[in-house]
Write a protein that holds these residues in place. Sequence first.
Motif, PDB file in Angstrom:
ATOM      1  N   MET B  97       0.771  -1.207   0.047  1.00 29.97           N
ATOM      2  CA  MET B  97       0.025   0.052   0.052  1.00 29.97           C
ATOM      3  C   MET B  97       0.840   1.299  -0.144  1.00 29.97           C
ATOM      4  O   MET B  97       1.957   1.480   0.567  1.00 29.97           O
ATOM      5  N   PHE B  99       0.636   5.308   1.040  1.00 30.06           N
ATOM      6  CA  PHE B  99      -0.136   5.992   1.821  1.00 30.06           C
ATOM      7  C   PHE B  99      -0.213   7.514   1.393  1.00 30.06           C
ATOM      8  O   PHE B  99       0.616   7.951   0.699  1.00 30.06           O
ATOM      9  N   SER B 104       4.932  11.239   6.867  1.00 25.51           N
ATOM     10  CA  SER B 104       4.553  10.695   8.156  1.00 25.51           C
ATOM     11  C   SER B 104       4.484   9.227   7.842  1.00 25.51           C
ATOM     12  O   SER B 104       4.107   8.602   9.237  1.00 25.51           O
ATOM     13  N   ALA B 105       4.095   8.622   6.798  1.00 24.44           N
ATOM     14  CA  ALA B 105       4.022   7.214   6.929  1.00 24.44           C
ATOM     15  C   ALA B 105       5.516   6.149   6.875  1.00 24.44           C
ATOM     16  O   ALA B 105       5.472   5.115   7.074  1.00 24.44           O
ATOM     17  N   LEU B 106       6.601   7.140   6.712  1.00 26.25           N
ATOM     18  CA  LEU B 106       7.730   6.360   6.956  1.00 26.25           C
ATOM     19  C   LEU B 106       8.389   6.571   8.244  1.00 26.25           C
ATOM     20  O   LEU B 106       8.024   7.780   8.838  1.00 26.25           O
ATOM     21  N   MET B 168       8.524   5.765  -1.206  1.00 29.45           N
ATOM     22  CA  MET B 168       7.174   4.968  -0.664  1.00 29.45           C
ATOM     23  C   MET B 168       6.787   3.971  -2.131  1.00 29.45           C
ATOM     24  O   MET B 168       6.588   3.005  -1.646  1.00 29.45           O
ATOM     25  N   ALA B 172       6.978  -0.037  -1.936  1.00 33.02           N
ATOM     26  CA  ALA B 172       5.746  -0.879  -2.326  1.00 33.02           C
ATOM     27  C   ALA B 172       5.923  -1.699  -3.482  1.00 33.02           C
ATOM     28  O   ALA B 172       5.149  -2.770  -3.523  1.00 33.02           O
TER      29      ALA B 172
END
Lengths: 341, 296
Positions: B97, B99, B104-106, B168, B172
């Motif tokens: 996925m 994000f 802030s997703a790492l 990201m 992914a």
Amino acid sequence: MPPLLRLILWRLGTSLIVLIGVSMLIFAIARVIPGDPARIALGANATAEQVEALRARLNLDEPIVVQYGIFLRDLARGDLGVSLYTNRPVTADIAQFLPATMELIVVAGLMMVLIGLPLGALAARYRNSWVDSTIRVISLLGVSAPSFVWAVILMLLFAYFLPIFPIAGRISEAMAVPRVTGFMLIDTLLAGRFDAFRNAAAHLALPAFALALSGIGQAARLTRANMIETYDKPYIEMAQSYGFSERKIARSYAFRPSLIPSLTIIGLDFAAMLGNAFLVEAVFAWPGLSRYGVEVILRKDLNGIVGTVLVISALFLIVNMIIDILLAYINPRIRHSTRPS
Amino acid sequence: MTDAPTLLLRDLRLAFRGYTGVTEVLHGISLHIRAGERVALVGESGSGKSVTARIVLGLLQDQRGARITGQVRVEGRDLAAMSRRARVALRGRRMSMIFQDPTSALNPVYRIGTQFTEVLRRADPAITERAARARAAALLDEVAIHDPARVLDAYAFQLSGGMNQRVMIAMALANNPALLIADEPGTALDVTVQAQTLGLMRRMVADHGAAVLFISHNLGVVREFADRVYVIYKGRIVEHGPTAALFDTPRHAYTRALMAAVPRITGGGIPDLPERDDAFAAPMELHPGVAEPEAT
């Protein structure tokens, strides 16, 4: 210069400034509070000449600025003056009483970290389950009573009704070992006496636990709250979306960022422990610096007061410096900032 | 098995049990994505887009209070029939996925390289530190990051949002998943970076042969990216079709409203609803010809 070294130097510099400020403040306060130290030391029957002579010997007849100058001059030579309470150099008193208190506080601090943090992490990982509820009740109990109350309760339960632990003191007299560092746990090991080590550890267990209990509760509650907040962060969901195990997510993805605020509070709790140590030391007849500190304050022993306060401030600063370095190690944002804040 | 769609949802329902009773939030979602297909799920905030994505990943199945019925098949395998362990095994390997907000997703306390290694270990637990780094560098190069060594040694907060977005995407697709779920990718970025990201994603999913479930509220972006579109509204699919056809002749009143709501560069604010008829007031009604066909 490596950022970490820079941080340490910066903290040493600011600590020194704080220490100088504290010394001035306590020097002034100790002399402003009413009561003549020479009269208190010599008692009501001493003559005015004797009192005057002692005042001259303590330089109390000089202006306060000159007194502070003399204090700094002596301090540079490692001399904190003579205590009017024990009639010995204050440095000797501190060397005698400090290790007992340090031992108590270090063990209590370790308990706080090694019990409090894992409890909080466990509660957060199994949030809203019975594990969480149990831990929350225990930690609430821990924070809801001051340490001297816990000291009395623990002593009654585990030394009096169930005599598992010794009631008071640092070590049984029969086990006494020669004093090297003043730390009972270290001295017994240096003497190669494991039976004495166990005995000293048993003496230490209750007072240290009583002192640590509120800190354990606070560390657990704070860690739980922080970690639950962290669990809502997008990077946790990202870790879950990659199928990392719950265990791994709890241990490294959620726990480590949550440690940052917890450690800050633990550093501050150390100061509270130094204060609470007095009552715990009183309950367990523990010959430590906190008891000495209260004695010298009650007797208005100027040198004793200033010496004790300085040593405790230095301890507090050192602990917080260690915490700051740990924080910088955990939080890359601190480590990589150009200027330590 | 090989001709089973990459993702198949049949009458998916989700309800949450709360203090006030059970609230159903998805009322029977059906959709399918074939291998290599780019499918968009479009709807307003709260329409159920994101929870659908989380069910596909198997993240909601373990949450207490969530009741899921209906079928979720990934490459022909029914998630509900699988053990928890087997469901977890799919994540990071067969699906992954992207994000909304890459920064802030790492994870803030680990270097990009460390996080990359963890991701690569999902597919190959025995991969060495060195091999993982080399593979990560190659993947970063694919997403047009030309100094991979610097990026791998950096923390997410030291990189720009666009850079993190590309990291990201590379992560992914690192394990060549069959399905990539993109939840409003790049919404947190500015428009030019978002457009670049989209182009990059299109190329990357083609190279890695992944199908995409693209979740968005932005019809402009969807038109650029998707082969087919499903429109979701209040937990129901109200319309679906190939992108061009759907944009040419939207049939459901809600789709028309959604299209009219796309902000225009000429200004004038958000336009009024084009129509206020009964069909709009009753969005739960399925219009003939817009339902999901029975998948084979």
